[in-house]
Design a protein around this motif. Structure first.
Motif, PDB file in Angstrom:
ATOM      1  N   ASP A 174       0.818  -1.171  -0.032  1.00  0.00           N
ATOM      2  CA  ASP A 174       0.039  -0.059  -0.083  1.00  0.00           C
ATOM      3  C   ASP A 174       0.847   1.279   0.030  1.00  0.00           C
ATOM      4  OD1 ASP A 174      -1.422   2.378   1.963  1.00  0.00           O
ATOM      5  OD2 ASP A 174      -2.815   0.948   0.797  1.00  0.00           O
ATOM      6  N   ARG A 175       0.701   2.182  -0.967  1.00  0.00           N
ATOM      7  CA  ARG A 175       1.474   3.155  -1.148  1.00  0.00           C
ATOM      8  C   ARG A 175       1.506   4.127   0.204  1.00  0.00           C
ATOM      9  NH1 ARG A 175       0.615   5.489  -7.371  1.00  0.00           N
ATOM     10  NH2 ARG A 175       1.421   3.356  -8.439  1.00  0.00           N
ATOM     11  N   ALA A 176       0.405   4.529   0.814  1.00  0.00           N
ATOM     12  CA  ALA A 176       0.290   5.171   2.272  1.00  0.00           C
ATOM     13  C   ALA A 176       1.073   4.650   2.917  1.00  0.00           C
ATOM     14  CB  ALA A 176      -1.020   5.460   2.320  1.00  0.00           C
ATOM     15  N   VAL A 177       0.854   3.290   3.174  1.00  0.00           N
ATOM     16  CA  VAL A 177       1.967   2.618   4.315  1.00  0.00           C
ATOM     17  C   VAL A 177       3.395   2.787   4.169  1.00  0.00           C
ATOM     18  CG1 VAL A 177       2.218   0.546   5.541  1.00  0.00           C
ATOM     19  CG2 VAL A 177      -0.033   0.905   4.838  1.00  0.00           C
ATOM     20  N   ASP A 178       3.806   2.592   2.602  1.00  0.00           N
ATOM     21  CA  ASP A 178       5.033   2.719   2.149  1.00  0.00           C
ATOM     22  C   ASP A 178       5.789   4.156   2.601  1.00  0.00           C
ATOM     23  OD1 ASP A 178       7.446   2.494   0.956  1.00  0.00           O
ATOM     24  OD2 ASP A 178       6.627   2.366  -1.073  1.00  0.00           O
ATOM     25  N   SER A 179       4.743   5.119   2.209  1.00  0.00           N
ATOM     26  CA  SER A 179       5.439   6.557   2.264  1.00  0.00           C
ATOM     27  C   SER A 179       5.485   6.772   3.919  1.00  0.00           C
ATOM     28  CB  SER A 179       4.474   7.455   1.866  1.00  0.00           C
ATOM     29  OG  SER A 179       4.326   7.406   0.529  1.00  0.00           O
ATOM     30  N   ARG A 180       4.379   6.144   4.842  1.00  0.00           N
ATOM     31  CA  ARG A 180       4.607   6.495   6.155  1.00  0.00           C
ATOM     32  C   ARG A 180       5.774   5.815   6.855  1.00  0.00           C
ATOM     33  NH1 ARG A 180       0.158   4.437   7.438  1.00  0.00           N
ATOM     34  NH2 ARG A 180       0.692   2.519   8.719  1.00  0.00           N
ATOM     35  N   ILE A 181       5.977   4.638   6.529  1.00  0.00           N
ATOM     36  CA  ILE A 181       7.355   4.102   6.843  1.00  0.00           C
ATOM     37  C   ILE A 181       8.403   4.688   6.373  1.00  0.00           C
ATOM     38  CG2 ILE A 181       8.617   1.717   7.132  1.00  0.00           C
ATOM     39  CD1 ILE A 181       5.991   1.813   8.968  1.00  0.00           C
ATOM     40  N   GLU A 182       8.613   5.006   5.142  1.00  0.00           N
ATOM     41  CA  GLU A 182       9.854   5.647   4.540  1.00  0.00           C
ATOM     42  C   GLU A 182      10.327   6.858   5.573  1.00  0.00           C
ATOM     43  OE1 GLU A 182      11.851   7.265   0.599  1.00  0.00           O
ATOM     44  OE2 GLU A 182       9.827   6.665   0.646  1.00  0.00           O
ATOM     45  N   VAL A 183       9.030   7.750   5.825  1.00  0.00           N
ATOM     46  CA  VAL A 183       9.335   8.966   6.757  1.00  0.00           C
ATOM     47  C   VAL A 183       9.841   8.482   8.141  1.00  0.00           C
ATOM     48  CG1 VAL A 183       8.135  10.813   7.824  1.00  0.00           C
ATOM     49  CG2 VAL A 183       7.428  10.417   5.522  1.00  0.00           C
ATOM     50  N   ARG A 225      14.077   2.364  17.757  1.00  0.00           N
ATOM     51  CA  ARG A 225      12.861   1.762  17.178  1.00  0.00           C
ATOM     52  C   ARG A 225      11.898   1.331  18.196  1.00  0.00           C
ATOM     53  NH1 ARG A 225       9.704  -2.380  16.554  1.00  0.00           N
ATOM     54  NH2 ARG A 225      11.387  -3.791  17.543  1.00  0.00           N
ATOM     55  N   ARG A 226      12.412   0.507  19.288  1.00  0.00           N
ATOM     56  CA  ARG A 226      11.760   0.066  20.486  1.00  0.00           C
ATOM     57  C   ARG A 226      11.298   1.228  21.325  1.00  0.00           C
ATOM     58  NH1 ARG A 226      15.878  -4.869  22.111  1.00  0.00           N
ATOM     59  NH2 ARG A 226      15.232  -6.488  20.703  1.00  0.00           N
ATOM     60  N   VAL A 227      11.845   2.252  21.318  1.00  0.00           N
ATOM     61  CA  VAL A 227      11.580   3.471  22.424  1.00  0.00           C
ATOM     62  C   VAL A 227      10.468   4.067  21.845  1.00  0.00           C
ATOM     63  CG1 VAL A 227      12.435   5.675  22.976  1.00  0.00           C
ATOM     64  CG2 VAL A 227      13.911   3.436  23.561  1.00  0.00           C
ATOM     65  N   TYR A 228      10.239   4.282  20.502  1.00  0.00           N
ATOM     66  CA  TYR A 228       9.478   5.109  20.024  1.00  0.00           C
ATOM     67  C   TYR A 228       8.433   4.106  19.352  1.00  0.00           C
ATOM     68  CZ  TYR A 228      12.529   9.171  20.508  1.00  0.00           C
ATOM     69  OH  TYR A 228      13.038  10.172  21.079  1.00  0.00           O
ATOM     70  N   GLY A 229       8.333   2.956  19.222  1.00  0.00           N
ATOM     71  CA  GLY A 229       7.363   1.985  18.998  1.00  0.00           C
ATOM     72  C   GLY A 229       7.173   2.085  17.645  1.00  0.00           C
ATOM     73  N   VAL A 230       8.107   2.154  16.770  1.00  0.00           N
ATOM     74  CA  VAL A 230       8.124   2.378  15.149  1.00  0.00           C
ATOM     75  C   VAL A 230       8.021   1.240  14.616  1.00  0.00           C
ATOM     76  CG1 VAL A 230       9.305   3.208  13.286  1.00  0.00           C
ATOM     77  CG2 VAL A 230       9.562   4.381  15.218  1.00  0.00           C
ATOM     78  N   ALA A 231       6.985   0.892  13.680  1.00  0.00           N
ATOM     79  CA  ALA A 231       6.860  -0.257  12.751  1.00  0.00           C
ATOM     80  C   ALA A 231       6.590  -1.512  13.466  1.00  0.00           C
ATOM     81  CB  ALA A 231       8.093  -0.709  11.843  1.00  0.00           C
ATOM     82  N   MET A 261       8.158  -5.281   8.134  1.00  0.00           N
ATOM     83  CA  MET A 261       8.826  -5.747   6.926  1.00  0.00           C
ATOM     84  C   MET A 261       9.348  -4.473   5.967  1.00  0.00           C
ATOM     85  SD  MET A 261       6.548  -9.165   5.599  1.00  0.00           S
ATOM     86  CE  MET A 261       4.985  -8.453   5.558  1.00  0.00           C
ATOM     87  N   LEU A 262       8.370  -3.434   5.845  1.00  0.00           N
ATOM     88  CA  LEU A 262       8.755  -2.317   5.234  1.00  0.00           C
ATOM     89  C   LEU A 262       9.894  -1.763   5.674  1.00  0.00           C
ATOM     90  CD1 LEU A 262       5.319  -0.568   4.195  1.00  0.00           C
ATOM     91  CD2 LEU A 262       7.434  -1.034   2.717  1.00  0.00           C
TER      92      LEU A 262
END
Length: 534
Positions: free
Chosen positions: A54-63, A98-104, A111-112
């Motif tokens: 999904d392009r929206a998810v892709d853009s969000r994870i790239e940011v 990543r863990r501290v901020y709960g990213v992805a 996976m992204l």
């Protein structure tokens, strides 16, 4: 690569010009009339089951990924300001944040994120756990701007053009470099090459393996820099298909995996169909996967790559044919590289690139290659620029050496030899010969001089010398073209060409006899002229 009448040019090593603004390879391409193909930005990503991301998810994870990197860099600055010399790995810092901020946290987002991490490992040819947090991106301020480009037909165009007219000895593996105040001797497969100076461009991987013995040994500072810097791994699977089934509108597409340990396995595919002359796909293998890739038999990863491609294209109603030919690289096991390109490992810094670039032996042995270029490491243009740099350094060292020789009046012999060749016994092309003046010796040795390169305004030829029999000189003279003569000299006669100082005792004795004979001849002419006028 070729199969069933289909042919394509594949770059198994460096392939992309990473930014053409100010890039010397871009300039060289224009000079050679080579077109540049911009690598298009569009890069669709596919989930493990073949569905598009999904392009929206892709853009969000790239940011989110870029924000993670930014936070880590801010932490790095704070640590370095406070503790000065502490260094940890980039991978540790990224995972902690990543863990501290709960990213992805959701599986698809993870996976992204892993795909972006694999792309970072590809850029550095290294595991993130091995990259220095403090200095992994020390070359970023010098990055070339502009488009990333392919050279249609491959980068072999550059090699062939730059090597044109240069005598190159193939099939010779260097195992020892001996240097001192009187020059350098390079030992390769039982043959010795002697010169005033030498330029060493072997990979950092070869230096790390210690496969070349330096006599005297490398200075401790240089050896320590070799040990500290990292030399990473990137592998490729080049697949030539009977036709282009993926379409010509994109140059790249990516694939996600659920296993974070295998995130670099075929995470990115490059389409070369628009530049290689045939339907060619190249799959990249980075990070941990690049290491495990070399341990598996070639058929396994190829089947895995085809399975991924069929998972992506079959739902679109596109049949993926079997490839006509497949080439798998094994750069980690290649005895001339032992890896792909350098990176700043934990405990290393940009200073180590500068140390690797330093000459040794008081200007006798010089070093070039991407791992000697602090500003542009891990790039093709960095390797080329390091060669330009060392050409200038060698030229300066040679000029300095020449000045010292003049000061010591030791240049007389070289000038005498130039004078002798003003009236050679035989001259053909860029070859000229002086025969042994000793009478009654049918197998006498001749001194041959060969001009290498092209004569240009304001500069002369580079001269090399060899000792061969008079009979072989006459045979050379009967051949058309200097290239054919050089080939006969090297491969049929087994003669090595050397600098003026490499002729040895036999050569020096011959030069003395020739000088004595010419001097005697001039004296006789002078006496005759004197008698005539008296």
């Amino acid at each position: 690569m070729q199969g069933a009448g289909v042919v394509a040019a594949a770059d198994l090593g460096g392939s992309v010009l990473t930014g053409i603004n100010g890039n010397p390879l871009g300039v060289l391409a224009r000079q050679l009339g080579l077109p540049l193909h911009k690598v298009r930005d569009k890069c669709p990503l596919y989930l493990p089951d073949g569905r598009p991301v999904d392009r929206a998810v892709d853009s969000r994870i790239e940011v989110a990924f870029n924000q993670l990197l930014e936070k880590v860099c801010k932490l790095r600055q704070a640590i370095m300001d406070e503790l000065k010399s502490v260094d940890v790995s980039l991978g540790e810092a990224l995972e902690a944040f990543r863990r501290v901020y709960g990213v992805a946290e959701p599986p698809e987002e993870r996976m992204l994120l892993n795909w972006h991490l694999a792309n970072l490992e590809y850029a550095n040819a290294a595991l993130l756990s091995d990259l220095s947090l403090a200095f992994w991106d020390q070359d970023d301020p010098y990055e070339m701007g502009g488009d990333h480009c392919f050279i249609p037909g491959g980068n072999g165009h550059f090699i062939r053009s730059l090597a044109e007219g240069i005598p190159i000895f193939y099939g010779k593996t260097v195992n020892r470099i001996q240097y001192g105040c009187d020059g350098v001797m390079v030992y390769a497969d039982g043959q010795t090459f002697r010169g005033d100076m030498a330029l060493c461009t072997v990979s950092l991987g070869v230096l790390k393996k210690g496969l070349i013995e330096f006599v005297p040994p490398l200075p401790p500072q240089k050896q320590e820099a070799i040990d500290r810097l990292g030399f990473g791994l990137l592998n490729k699977v080049a697949m030539l298909f009977p036709y282009d089934f993926w379409g010509g509108s994109i140059d790249t597409f990516g694939h996600l995996t659920g296993d974070s340990c295998q995130r670099g396995e075929f995470f990115l595919f490059y389409s070369y169909s628009s530049v290689s002359g045939g339907p060619l796909l190249v799959a990249l293998v980075a990070g941990e996967s690049a290491i495990t890739f070399e341990k598996a038999p070639p058929t396994e990863p190829v089947e895995r790559a085809l399975s991924i491609l069929r998972g992506i294209f079959a739902p679109k109603g596109i049949q993926v044919p079997d490839p006509l030919q497949v080439v798998c690289t094994r750069w980690g096991a290649d005895k001339f590289t032992y890896g792909s390109y350098s990176y700043v490992a934990v405990g290393s810094s940009g200073d180590d690139y500068d140390i690797l670039a330093e000459s040794i032996g008081n200007g006798r042995v010089f070093f070039a290659g991407e791992a000697t270029n602090r500003r542009y490491p891990a790039t093709m243009h960095g390797a080329l620029l390091s060669g330009f740099r060392e050409a200038a350094n060698i030229s300066r060292a040679a000029a300095k050496s020449k000045e010292q020789m003049v000061d010591k009046t030791n240049v007389v012999e070289a000038l005498d030899l130039d004078n002798l060749f003003k009236s050679p016994d035989l001259s053909f092309g860029n070859f000229s010969a002086l025969h042994d003046p000793t009478p009654g010796n049918p197998d006498s040795i001749s001194l041959v001089r060969v001009g290498i390169g092209e004569r240009k305004q304001g500069s002369g030829l580079l001269f090399l010398y060899g000792l061969i029999s008079k009979k072989l000189v006459l045979e050379l003279a009967g051949i058309d073209g200097d290239e054919q003569r050089l080939n006969l000299l090297y491969h049929s006669f087994g003669t090595k060409l050397v600098g003026r100082n490499g002729l040895g005792s036999q050569g020096e004795a011959l030069i003395s006899r020739i000088k004595a004979a010419k001097s005697s001849s001039k004296t006789k002419i002078g006496l005759m002229n004197g008698t005539h006028h008296s």
